[in-house]
Scaffold this motif. Structure first.
Motif, mmCIF file in Angstrom:
data_model
loop_
_atom_site.group_PDB
_atom_site.id
_atom_site.type_symbol
_atom_site.label_atom_id
_atom_site.label_comp_id
_atom_site.label_asym_id
_atom_site.label_seq_id
_atom_site.Cartn_x
_atom_site.Cartn_y
_atom_site.Cartn_z
ATOM 1 N N ARG A 110 0.834 -1.212 0.000
ATOM 2 C CA ARG A 110 0.000 0.000 0.000
ATOM 3 C C ARG A 110 0.868 1.260 0.000
ATOM 4 N N ASN A 111 2.166 1.074 -0.076
ATOM 5 C CA ASN A 111 3.068 2.228 -0.081
ATOM 6 C C ASN A 111 4.222 1.904 -1.025
ATOM 7 N N HIS A 112 3.947 2.085 -2.335
ATOM 8 C CA HIS A 112 4.823 1.564 -3.389
ATOM 9 C C HIS A 112 4.858 2.604 -4.503
ATOM 10 N N PHE A 113 6.022 3.167 -4.786
ATOM 11 C CA PHE A 113 6.051 4.388 -5.592
ATOM 12 C C PHE A 113 6.114 4.165 -7.102
ATOM 13 N N ALA A 114 5.946 2.959 -7.590
ATOM 14 C CA ALA A 114 6.102 2.706 -9.023
ATOM 15 C C ALA A 114 5.224 3.611 -9.890
ATOM 16 N N TYR A 115 3.998 3.850 -9.462
ATOM 17 C CA TYR A 115 3.096 4.675 -10.265
ATOM 18 C C TYR A 115 3.272 6.167 -9.976
ATOM 19 N N GLY A 116 4.272 6.508 -9.181
ATOM 20 C CA GLY A 116 4.582 7.906 -8.921
ATOM 21 C C GLY A 116 5.164 8.621 -10.120
ATOM 22 N N SER A 117 5.373 7.883 -11.210
ATOM 23 C CA SER A 117 5.891 8.493 -12.443
ATOM 24 C C SER A 117 4.981 9.598 -12.967
ATOM 25 N N ILE A 118 3.743 9.655 -12.506
ATOM 26 C CA ILE A 118 2.860 10.746 -12.919
ATOM 27 C C ILE A 118 3.450 12.093 -12.504
ATOM 28 N N GLY A 119 4.306 12.082 -11.474
ATOM 29 C CA GLY A 119 4.947 13.324 -11.043
ATOM 30 C C GLY A 119 5.775 13.966 -12.139
ATOM 31 N N GLU A 120 6.408 13.129 -12.982
ATOM 32 C CA GLU A 120 7.184 13.656 -14.106
ATOM 33 C C GLU A 120 6.280 14.438 -15.051
ATOM 34 N N TRP A 121 5.083 13.938 -15.266
ATOM 35 C CA TRP A 121 4.140 14.618 -16.160
ATOM 36 C C TRP A 121 3.639 15.920 -15.541
ATOM 37 N N PHE A 122 3.385 15.911 -14.238
ATOM 38 C CA PHE A 122 2.973 17.145 -13.565
ATOM 39 C C PHE A 122 4.027 18.233 -13.749
ATOM 40 N N PHE A 123 5.280 17.893 -13.501
ATOM 41 C CA PHE A 123 6.351 18.872 -13.606
ATOM 42 C C PHE A 123 6.649 19.228 -15.062
ATOM 43 N N GLY A 124 6.817 18.202 -15.911
ATOM 44 C CA GLY A 124 7.355 18.412 -17.246
ATOM 45 C C GLY A 124 6.355 18.815 -18.308
ATOM 46 N N TYR A 125 5.086 18.522 -18.112
ATOM 47 C CA TYR A 125 4.098 18.796 -19.159
ATOM 48 C C TYR A 125 2.979 19.719 -18.679
ATOM 49 N N LEU A 126 2.477 19.526 -17.485
ATOM 50 C CA LEU A 126 1.424 20.409 -16.990
ATOM 51 C C LEU A 126 2.022 21.756 -16.566
ATOM 52 N N ALA A 127 2.980 21.742 -15.634
ATOM 53 C CA ALA A 127 3.680 22.985 -15.265
ATOM 54 C C ALA A 127 4.752 23.334 -16.287
ATOM 55 N N GLY A 128 5.376 22.319 -16.883
ATOM 56 C CA GLY A 128 6.247 22.534 -18.039
ATOM 57 C C GLY A 128 7.734 22.654 -17.776
ATOM 58 N N ILE A 129 8.220 22.258 -16.599
ATOM 59 C CA ILE A 129 9.651 22.358 -16.317
ATOM 60 C C ILE A 129 10.344 21.067 -16.737
#
Length: 245
Positions: A110-129
């Motif tokens: 219940r505490n497994h970061f594999a799907y945390g890759s969405i963070g890359e999209w938040f930074f790199g595509y939504l906010a754009g850094i």
């Protein structure tokens, strides 16, 4: 297969990985991405990817002109999705999309970061850094925000070895404002979206810097080029407030 326009298995991941790794010939990439989109639509705008494919799904969709679909997947609240975990009361990220029901006594964190890759999209595509890999540590960066239709604002920042790098945008009534901070002695390529319009006017502070053609350069701002979707500038260290309308 050239006959089907996609890879054996016809799954989202089977089509994603060759595109992401540069295996798909350039002239076929868009058609393969379209097959991914068809599959997502057939699943009522849901992903079917696991550990290997999830990292690439949203970035590939955004890069190939399907950013709104990426946003729909990112904000889904029904299974399978990140929002489903939240709806079930999760406060950490699960190992499985259905960790609430699948083998709770077995290998099912219940505490497994594999799907945390969405963070890359938040930074790199939504906010754009995004980084420029030839200029380590964000000595040079790319600021390429992609707003989503019903999202009023997004922001992200990070502390680089050279100082704070930040991007914040907001949109209202067809006008987008982008606040960018670039560390001293660094460069950033700023890709200002045209918001689907055939003609845009871009200001920095209150000065017009683009109105369909290159305008007089302001200190620290250099016009690079434009394409069908963005006007691309290069800026030095400092803070900038752009508006696009």
């Amino acid at each position: 297969s050239t006959a089907t326009g996609q890879y054996e298995g016809a799954t989202q991941t089977a089509n994603l990985l060759p595109v992401a790794f540069g295996i798909t010939p350039p002239e076929l990439r868009e058609s393969v991405v379209n097959k991914i989109v068809e599959n997502i639509r057939a699943k009522d705008n849901h992903l079917t990817t696991g550990f290997l494919g999830t990292k690439y799904l949203l970035p590939i969709l955004s890069e190939y002109g399907h950013h709104e679909l990426a946003y729909k997947i990112a904000t889904q609240t029904t299974y399978p999705s990140w929002g489903y975990m939240v709806a079930q009361g999760a406060t950490t990220m699960w190992e499985l999309w259905n960790s609430d029901t699948e083998r709770p006594e077995g290998m099912n964190s219940r505490n497994h970061f594999a799907y945390g890759s969405i963070g890359e999209w938040f930074f790199g595509y939504l906010a754009g850094i995004r980084p420029v890999f030839e200029e380590p540590g964000f000595k040079k960066s790319i600021i390429a925000p992609l707003p989503a239709k019903d999202l009023p604002w997004a922001q992200a920042s990070l502390n680089t070895p050279y100082g704070k790098l930040a991007s914040r945008w907001e949109q209202n009534d067809g006008v987008m404002r982008l606040d960018v901070t670039v560390p001293t002695n660094c460069l950033a390529e700023v890709r200002l979206p045209k918001l689907g319009k055939s003609k845009v006017v871009i200001k920095e502070a209150n000065s017009i810097i683009y109105d369909g053609k290159q305008k007089t350069r302001k200190q620290g701002i250099k016009f690079l080029k434009e394409n069908n979707t963005a006007v691309i500038l290069e800026v030095g260290g400092g803070s900038y407030l752009f508006s696009i309308q």
